[in-house]
Design an enzyme around this catalytic site. Structure first.
Site, short mmCIF file in Angstrom:
data_model
loop_
_atom_site.label_atom_id
_atom_site.label_comp_id
_atom_site.label_asym_id
_atom_site.label_seq_id
_atom_site.Cartn_x
_atom_site.Cartn_y
_atom_site.Cartn_z
CB SER A 256 -1.44 0.22 1.01
OG SER A 256 -0.33 0.26 2.11
CG HIS B 270 -44.95 16.88 -7.76
ND1 HIS B 270 -44.96 15.59 -6.90
CD2 HIS B 270 -45.55 17.63 -6.25
CE1 HIS B 270 -45.40 15.69 -5.93
NE2 HIS B 270 -46.11 16.94 -5.42
CB SER C 121 -21.22 24.53 -27.08
OG SER C 121 -20.54 23.55 -28.04
#
Ligand code: ARG
Length: 505
Positions: A46, A175, A294
């Protein structure tokens, strides 16, 4: 004392464990090399992951050696030589450690390289089992405290932003359908309140992390006259994990810390999702620093940072699941599975620590276009409940009042007084004005008035939120002081340990 392996019993002293080149100098070493030199060596190791507890291990070594000297278990000269060597090992850094199954073994080797066999006395009256448990707790305490400081600062910023928006009306949803108007401050405070509970959970976890397992040895204690409270004190631990078998085995402190981190990540994911939805509707204009564009669509400004906050919840949840799966069904006392436990907690904490800053940074630097928000708040007949409340306040049973307003909503998309009055005639057989005057109805239909009416404790009315802000700010201050006290305790313990070490070197 015969050793089954290096950790299943504590050597009476560390002499003759291994020469500087790692060659075999006694039976203990023969066994260690025999069991970890094969093709599985890397699998067992480890060392790389242990970089995170390199500093912790040095502190644990120092506290242990100081205690051994104080108890007369090692000589002061020997302690001095070991502590000198540890300083060199620290300067050289984790990357320059000799090979080893883990950081504990590698540091011991590095000390023996410098001090000679006498350096091996460092491992008297302990095992890597209590050592690693102490290291994880020591390091995690630091991580949790840093996370606490981040969350508390984030809450402060949310409250500061809320102060500017107690009157910025916005639509509220259930909702994801328009429900009732509220304010940006009320929305911000709702997340600050959740983060306050996340803070409580982290403080709670901290209390149980901050206990010392050191001195438990492999699991079964040691014949040496160790002073466990002394090492605890030198390392800044509040108390002991007393039972030695529990001390080397217990990792439930990792579970609750990781659960707290996962819960925090879940809180943030809700906030992130809200902002993504708000951005979609033009309710919020993110600062460019928190948006992305983008590669093909030049007009795009995307709330990517918030999407990543939402996405990172997966890392934290994975950490919790991974940890619980690793720990499930582990027998007492120490099993090597435990070597895989810590990283799950670190994964969760690291994922969420950055998320806190990004999520709250995005929200507190954003613009909240009041006109767009107010316009949206009046859409979808979101003030309907307020009209029903008004009728109920005038003595109409709430269910009947609900019926009146529902009737109006069925007849028109955006009912005004006339439509409501007609609904009243239809349902109650009387004009609305038999119960409330027209002015009051028109007020209730206004989003800002609708918000102002809802002044029950914790509600969105501006003065109510202002009251809440005062209490919430006081809690943030208390939490900050508590975190500062913990930070000071750690600093003091560090200084005390340093001062003790100085008396030997
Ligand atoms: N590296 C181990 C861990 O992280 C500690 C070593 C204990 N090894 C042992 N054979 N008992 O848990």
């Amino acid at each position: 004392m015969t050793e089954e392996s290096s950790d299943d019993g504590s050597a009476a002293d560390g002499s003759g464990t291994r020469s500087t080149d790692g060659s075999q100098t006694d039976e203990g070493v023969v066994r260690r090399d025999r069991f970890s030199g094969g093709p599985a060596r890397e699998f067992l190791s480890s060392l790389e992951d242990d970089e995170r507890i390199f500093g912790a291990d040095l502190a644990v070594d120092r506290a242990h050696v100081v205690m051994l000297a104080e108890q007369g278990i090692v000589s002061e000269d020997n302690a001095g030589a070991i502590l000198d060597a540890l300083a060199e090992v620290e300067d050289a850094g984790h990357g320059n450690l000799p090979d080893g199954e883990d950081v504990h073994e590698a540091i011991e080797t590095a000390v023996i390289e410098r001090v000679g066999p006498e350096g091996g006395r460092m491992h008297t009256a302990r095992s890597r089992n209590d050592e690693v448990a102490a290291c994880i707790r020591y390091r995690l305490r630091e991580d949790v405290l840093a996370l606490l400081e981040t969350v508390i600062e984030a809450r402060k910023q949310l409250l500061a932003t809320a102060t500017e928006h107690t009157e910025t009306i916005m639509p509220g949803y259930t909702h994801l359908q328009p429900a009732q108007p509220t304010t940006v401050a009320h929305w911000l405070c709702s997340y600050e309140a959740a983060l306050a509970r996340d803070t409580e959970r982290l403080f709670d976890a901290y209390e149980r992390i901050n206990r010392s397992p050191l001195g438990a040895a492999a699991f079964a204690g040691t014949p040496f006259d160790v002073n466990r409270t002394r090492t605890a004190e030198l390392l800044g631990f509040e108390s002991l994990v007393e039972n030695s078998m529990d001390a080397s085995a217990a990792r439930d402190f990792l579970v609750e810390t990781t659960a707290a981190a996962a819960t925090l990540a879940t809180t943030l994911s809700g906030l992130a999702e809200d902002v993504v939805v708000f951005a979609n509707r033009g309710f919020v204009e993110l600062d460019d620093d928190y948006a992305s564009t983008s590669s093909i669509m030049p007009q795009k400004k995307n709330p990517d940072t918030l999407e990543l906050v939402r996405g990172r919840t997966g890392d934290a949840t994975a950490g919790l699941e991974g940890l619980l799966t690793t720990l499930k069904g582990l027998p007492r006392a120490y099993n090597r599975d435990l070597q895989r436990a810590g990283s799950h907690a670190y994964e969760a904490i690291d994922a969420v620590a950055e998320s806190v800053e990004v999520a709250v940074g995005a929200v507190t630097t954003a613009e909240w276009p009041a006109d767009v928000l107010a316009e949206a708040a009046s859409e979808g007949f979101a003030t309907a409940t307020g009209v029903a409340d008004l009728l109920a306040q005038a003595g109409v049973p709430f269910r009947t009042a609900h019926e009146v307003v529902a009737h109006a909503a069925e007849q028109s998309e955006d009912p005004g007084f006339a439509e409501l009055d007609a609904a009243s005639e239809a349902v109650l057989g009387e004009s609305l004005t038999a119960y409330v005057d027209r002015e009051a109805v028109e007020e209730a239909l206004d989003p800002a008035e609708s918000v102002a009416m809802r002044d029950s404790r914790g509600g969105p009315a501006p003065e109510t939120v202002t009251d809440h802000l005062e209490r919430a700010t006081a809690t943030v201050d208390t939490d900050r002081e508590a975190a500062e006290a913990k930070r000071e305790a750690l600093t003091e313990a560090g200084e005390q340990l340093h001062a003790e070490v100085e008396t030997y070197v």
